[in-house]
Design an enzyme around this catalytic site. Structure first.
Site, PDB file in Angstrom:
ATOM      1  N   LEU A 202      32.948  98.740  35.376  1.00  0.00           N
ATOM      2  CA  LEU A 202      33.578 100.046  35.251  1.00  0.00           C
ATOM      3  C   LEU A 202      34.747 100.157  36.230  1.00  0.00           C
ATOM      4  O   LEU A 202      34.656  99.649  37.350  1.00  0.00           O
ATOM      5  CB  LEU A 202      32.553 101.145  35.530  1.00  0.00           C
ATOM      6  CG  LEU A 202      31.434 101.283  34.490  1.00  0.00           C
ATOM      7  CD1 LEU A 202      30.401 102.288  34.955  1.00  0.00           C
ATOM      8  CD2 LEU A 202      31.990 101.692  33.138  1.00  0.00           C
ATOM      9  N   ASP A 232      31.297 113.676  39.140  1.00  0.00           N
ATOM     10  CA  ASP A 232      32.287 112.691  38.702  1.00  0.00           C
ATOM     11  C   ASP A 232      31.556 111.426  38.285  1.00  0.00           C
ATOM     12  O   ASP A 232      31.041 110.680  39.117  1.00  0.00           O
ATOM     13  CB  ASP A 232      33.278 112.382  39.826  1.00  0.00           C
ATOM     14  CG  ASP A 232      34.083 113.599  40.228  1.00  0.00           C
ATOM     15  OD1 ASP A 232      34.506 114.342  39.330  1.00  0.00           O
ATOM     16  OD2 ASP A 232      34.263 113.806  41.444  1.00  0.00           O
ATOM     17  N   LEU A 233      31.504 111.166  37.000  1.00  0.00           N
ATOM     18  CA  LEU A 233      30.681 110.094  36.441  1.00  0.00           C
ATOM     19  C   LEU A 233      30.990 108.745  37.074  1.00  0.00           C
ATOM     20  O   LEU A 233      32.130 108.281  37.057  1.00  0.00           O
ATOM     21  CB  LEU A 233      30.895 110.021  34.927  1.00  0.00           C
ATOM     22  CG  LEU A 233      30.061 108.981  34.176  1.00  0.00           C
ATOM     23  CD1 LEU A 233      28.569 109.303  34.306  1.00  0.00           C
ATOM     24  CD2 LEU A 233      30.465 108.922  32.707  1.00  0.00           C
ATOM     25  N   ASP A 234      29.944 108.130  37.664  1.00  0.00           N
ATOM     26  CA  ASP A 234      30.027 106.789  38.257  1.00  0.00           C
ATOM     27  C   ASP A 234      31.065 106.691  39.370  1.00  0.00           C
ATOM     28  O   ASP A 234      31.598 105.610  39.643  1.00  0.00           O
ATOM     29  CB  ASP A 234      30.327 105.731  37.179  1.00  0.00           C
ATOM     30  CG  ASP A 234      29.179 105.580  36.194  1.00  0.00           C
ATOM     31  OD1 ASP A 234      28.021 105.756  36.604  1.00  0.00           O
ATOM     32  OD2 ASP A 234      29.451 105.306  35.012  1.00  0.00           O
ATOM     33  N   GLU A 235      31.371 107.805  40.022  1.00  0.00           N
ATOM     34  CA  GLU A 235      32.373 107.794  41.080  1.00  0.00           C
ATOM     35  C   GLU A 235      31.854 108.371  42.386  1.00  0.00           C
ATOM     36  O   GLU A 235      32.626 108.711  43.281  1.00  0.00           O
ATOM     37  CB  GLU A 235      33.624 108.563  40.632  1.00  0.00           C
ATOM     38  CG  GLU A 235      34.359 107.910  39.466  1.00  0.00           C
ATOM     39  CD  GLU A 235      35.638 108.641  39.100  1.00  0.00           C
ATOM     40  OE1 GLU A 235      36.121 109.447  39.930  1.00  0.00           O
ATOM     41  OE2 GLU A 235      36.162 108.413  37.995  1.00  0.00           O
TER      42      GLU A 235
END
Length: 290
Positions: A202, A232-235
């Site tokens: 990602l 914040d998706l995957d952050e």
């Protein structure tokens, strides 16, 4: 197997505050006054943010000293230095709820490490939107909760999860390849106590079959990232990452196998460090006292 911390006699103090002179002296002075003996001490001065971080693992020789005594004794020090702090009994296991979907390598690894004593966690429940790993949960004697998720039932499913978190007094939620996106509200309610794991591709290779996409692009590294969950998706703030080198001869299925190994190891380290109070959030980053 090494002996774990002594119940009620060993403690971990973590703190952060604006940097100023005398901080370490204030902490050690508090320990001296309460019969404390330092076993491990680590500190970090973030000069860019002008913020100081510290983790102290200590024991107390006075059998009459309780964790309540220590907390009340440190409160004036914290107030004087504007310290944000936490104090834990080092022996107390982290009550951990594990969530999983259809990939069980991380779940299986965490449960095995817990069973051998290498992770100081207690697992009161496993939650899944599928029933694939109900037999695995039963083999470890852990209650399994099947909570299906659809677009229409997602609010009810998340409400059920929060109910379990509250009822079971959960300290940490681990998304061990749980393949559902959590709502912003749920992420905020679990802030600082939910860890996710994902492959390292990602944001380059999103969606289905990321390892096939990576193979088609000829990647040379396969890895994983463990981070705290945020809206914040995957952050979210990263706790741990690792990679393994691959080459042109490896097929997509071998990349998947290698990736699963790295994911399991990275997630286990993140859970271990969190359970030992070694991870402190510093804005969008983390301070990890390894």
């Amino acid at each position: 197997m090494s002996l774990g911390p002594t119940t009620g006699r060993e403690f971990v103090l973590t703190l952060s505050c604006p940097d100023r002179s005398g901080l370490v002296h204030a902490v050690t002075g508090f320990l001296v006054r309460h019969s404390g003996n330092i076993q491990e001490s680590q500190q970090f001065d973030d000069r860019l943010q002008d913020r100081f971080f510290m983790r102290v693992h200590f024991d107390v020789s006075d059998p009459g000293t309780s964790i309540e005594d220590l907390k009340s004794g440190f409160a004036p020090v914290a107030e004087a230095y504007r310290i944000s702090w936490q104090l834990y009994d080092a022996s107390t296991p982290t009550r951990t709820l594990i969530m999983v979907s259809k990939f069980g390598h991380c779940l299986n690894d965490l449960l095995f490490r817990r069973s051998t004593g290498s992770l100081n966690i207690e697992v009161p429940a496993i939650v899944s939107n599928h029933r694939d790993f109900e037999p695995l949960a039963e083999s470890y004697g852990i209650p399994f909760h099947h909570v299906p998720v659809t677009r229409e039932t997602k609010p009810e499913a998340e409400a059920r999860l929060l109910q379990l978190v509250d009822e079971l007094d959960i300290d940490l939620v681990v998304l061990a390849r749980y393949m559902q996106i959590l709502s912003n509200d749920l992420c905020k309610q679990l802030e600082g106590r939910a860890i996710n794991i994902h492959h390292s591709f990602l944001p380059s290779f999103k969606g289905a079959r990321p390892y096939v996409q990576a193979h088609e692009r000829g990647v040379k590294l396969v890895g994983a990232t463990a981070h705290y969950v945020t809206p914040d998706l995957d952050e979210g703030p990263i706790i741990e990452q690792d990679v393994i080198r691959v080459n042109h001869a490896q097929r997509p299925d071998s990349l998947v196998a290698l990736g699963r190994d790295v994911e399991a190891q990275v997630l286990a380290r993140a859970v271990e460090w969190h359970s030992q109070s070694r991870v402190m959030v510093n804005g969008n980053r983390t301070v990890v006292f390894r």
